[in-house]
Design an enzyme around this catalytic site. Structure first.
Site, PDB file in Angstrom:
ATOM      1  N   ASP A 109       0.504  -1.335   0.162  1.00  0.00           N
ATOM      2  CA  ASP A 109      -0.219  -0.402   0.141  1.00  0.00           C
ATOM      3  C   ASP A 109       0.653   1.230   0.165  1.00  0.00           C
ATOM      4  O   ASP A 109       1.861   1.551   0.742  1.00  0.00           O
ATOM      5  CB  ASP A 109      -0.634   0.071   1.534  1.00  0.00           C
ATOM      6  CG  ASP A 109      -2.092   0.650   1.570  1.00  0.00           C
ATOM      7  OD1 ASP A 109      -2.509   1.561  -0.388  1.00  0.00           O
ATOM      8  OD2 ASP A 109      -2.599   1.279   2.303  1.00  0.00           O
ATOM      9  N   GLU A 159      -3.518  -0.087  -8.370  1.00  0.00           N
ATOM     10  CA  GLU A 159      -4.005   1.168  -7.775  1.00  0.00           C
ATOM     11  C   GLU A 159      -2.870   2.104  -8.269  1.00  0.00           C
ATOM     12  O   GLU A 159      -1.894   2.374  -7.338  1.00  0.00           O
ATOM     13  CB  GLU A 159      -5.023   0.714  -6.685  1.00  0.00           C
ATOM     14  CG  GLU A 159      -5.371   1.544  -5.736  1.00  0.00           C
ATOM     15  CD  GLU A 159      -6.635   1.522  -4.561  1.00  0.00           C
ATOM     16  OE1 GLU A 159      -6.628  -0.132  -5.071  1.00  0.00           O
ATOM     17  OE2 GLU A 159      -6.376   1.471  -3.993  1.00  0.00           O
TER      18      GLU A 159
END
Ligand code: ZN
Length: 490
Positions: free
Chosen positions: A159, A268
């Protein structure tokens, strides 16, 4: 043989057989162990390090939960290997401690096993704060998935990656979902600059991201109910604000694609941690430019309107969020389709049904700190003194720890532990909850003057000792998160 071995206290959902080898987690006097059982001489046994015993042609090996054994288990049981989730409705359930995965798995099951889960998920920032490595985060999730016998697959989210070195570290640990955060390259001056200044700033952009290179000049888009015109001002502002960020994402993507080789991955793009919301025109600009630069992505996190503070519900006008989000969802369908990603998604209960419905399930929910708060809820129930000590410490740390987090809590509004009849009430009071939430790094890694951990060891052993209570608290809490998304999938 594992099941018939009376000396083993096996965790029942972990028991599985693959290619004539039995695997399970078992409580032993020395702690939790991986039990592997096969015909003596089986090559599979050699993949694991541990203590062997033999009975009637079968060898039982009791193996510590080491990184080498986690890696061996992932190679023997392919369902433990992280995989891309594609466009399935998905949820990332970050775990700052490393013991939350069993509760997360139970919540996914309790909501019909229709949400594609990510169990290993941590930003490099949080790894630094909790003194964990990408591999530890991965291995902790592996053991949790194995313990619960979750065989339907999961992703692993590296992330908020900011540099190629971040990518390399997470790729080496086997992550499958890479969240690129180009926030440092977003130019917030664009929000307030006048047209002349924007033109000057645009001239300074590298050639490939000049507004004229975008092909969007005077373009107009009719996407469902949205009508967006790219007049010169709109395009110049979008390019100044996001141009360098897009260029950075493209460089990161190409680095990742080159370094990954045959390892399957998905990407992402997140610009959620910026000061100003992403307008619909800017979202179109981002999607169109990423495509032009050859980036493929599965989800995108714009900065939505309103406030996404840590550990509390959405703050802002719900109808305004609904209008904003509907436009972003339409753009994601038009340019992808790709999923809209909801970062700082913990506890945003009032907007989940809207997000699920308006995306038609093309959505990724990302939560992190809320699992830590459930660990605290568990501790408050079993050792109230430890909880009070942590709360007092979190209050002391607040003015220092709050800087890198989006919170509006105020110390003076948070009750003292003595003022509430039941300490768990502090976890449901806005200010106290945020104070507890952002202190996790200090609590988990802080050391007393003698050099020993202040809380860490007590904290972890409490959760081990009360693992069922902790898993139950997590399950209950995450059902609330997942249910609105699971219902849209039905
Ligand atoms: Zn984020």
């Amino acid at each position: 043989m594992i099941v018939t071995n009376n000396n083993l206290n096996v965790l029942p959902r972990s028991l599985t057989t693959q290619s004539d080898v039995e695997y399970a987690l078992a409580h032993t006097d020395a702690g939790l162990r991986l039990a592997v059982c096969a015909s003596t001489g089986s090559a599979s046994l050699r993949a694991f390090e541990g203590e062997s015993s033999e009975l009637g042609g079968q060898t039982l090996k009791l193996c510590p939960l080491s990184p080498a054994n986690a890696a061996a288990l992932r190679s023997m049981l392919p369902w433990l290997q992280p995989r891309p989730l594609g466009l399935k409705t998905s949820a990332g359930m970050g775990d700052r401690i490393g013991l939350a995965t069993p509760g997360h798995v139970r919540a996914v099951r309790a909501t019909g096993s229709v949400i594609a889960p990510i169990f290993a998920q941590q930003s490099i920032r949080e790894m630094v704060r909790t003194e964990r490595t990408p591999q530890q985060v991965m291995d902790d999730a592996t053991w949790g998935i194995f313990q619960e016998g979750w065989q339907s697959g999961a992703g692993a989210d590296a992330d908020h990656l900011k540099t190629p070195a971040d990518i390399d570290a997470c790729l080496a640990a086997g992550y499958s979902f890479f969240t690129i955060d180009p926030g440092e390259y977003v130019d917030n001056r664009a929000e307030t600059a006048d047209f002349d200044t924007l033109r000057e700033l645009a001239e300074l952009l590298p050639g490939q991201i000049q507004p004229r290179a975008s092909g969007l000049s005077n373009g107009s888009f009719n996407i469902e109910d949205l009508q967006i015109q790219f007049d010169e001002f709109t395009l110049t502002k979008a390019a100044v604000k996001y141009g360098r960020a897009i260029e950075h994402v493209a460089a990161m993507y190409h680095h990742l694609a080159g370094a990954a080789g045959q390892h399957p991955f998905e990407l992402e793009v997140s610009v959620d941690e910026t000061e100003q919301p992403t307008s619909h025109a800017e979202h179109i600009y981002i999607a169109s430019e990423l495509k032009r630069l050859g980036v493929q992505w599965v989800s995108l996190a714009p900065r939505y309107v309103g406030s996404f503070e840590k550990g509390v519900d959405y703050i802002g006008s719900i109808p305004a969020f609904q209008r904003d989000f509907a436009g972003h969802a339409a753009i994601a369908r038009h340019f992808g389709p790709y999923k809209l990603s909801l970062h700082s998604g913990s506890d945003k209960f009032s907007i989940y049904p809207i997000a699920a419905r308006l995306t038609h399930g093309l959505v990724h929910l990302k939560t992190a700190g809320t699992s830590y708060l459930e660990a605290l809820r568990t501790i408050a129930a079993v050792d109230v003194d430890l909880f009070r000590e942590i709360y007092l410490f979190a209050r002391e740390r607040f003015e220092t720890d709050k800087f890198s987090y989006h919170v509006s809590a105020q110390l003076e509004r948070a009750p003292l532990a003595e003022e509430v009849p039941d300490c768990t009430a502090l976890l449901d009071q806005f200010d106290a909850r945020q104070i507890l939430h952002i202190a996790f790094g200090s609590v988990l890694t802080g050391r007393a003057t003698d050099g020993n951990y202040r809380f860490h060891d007590r904290f972890i052993s409490m959760l081990h000792e009360h693992s069922e209570l902790y898993a139950g608290n997590l399950e209950k809490h995450f059902i609330r998160h997942l249910k609105p998304f699971a219902e849209v999938r039905d």
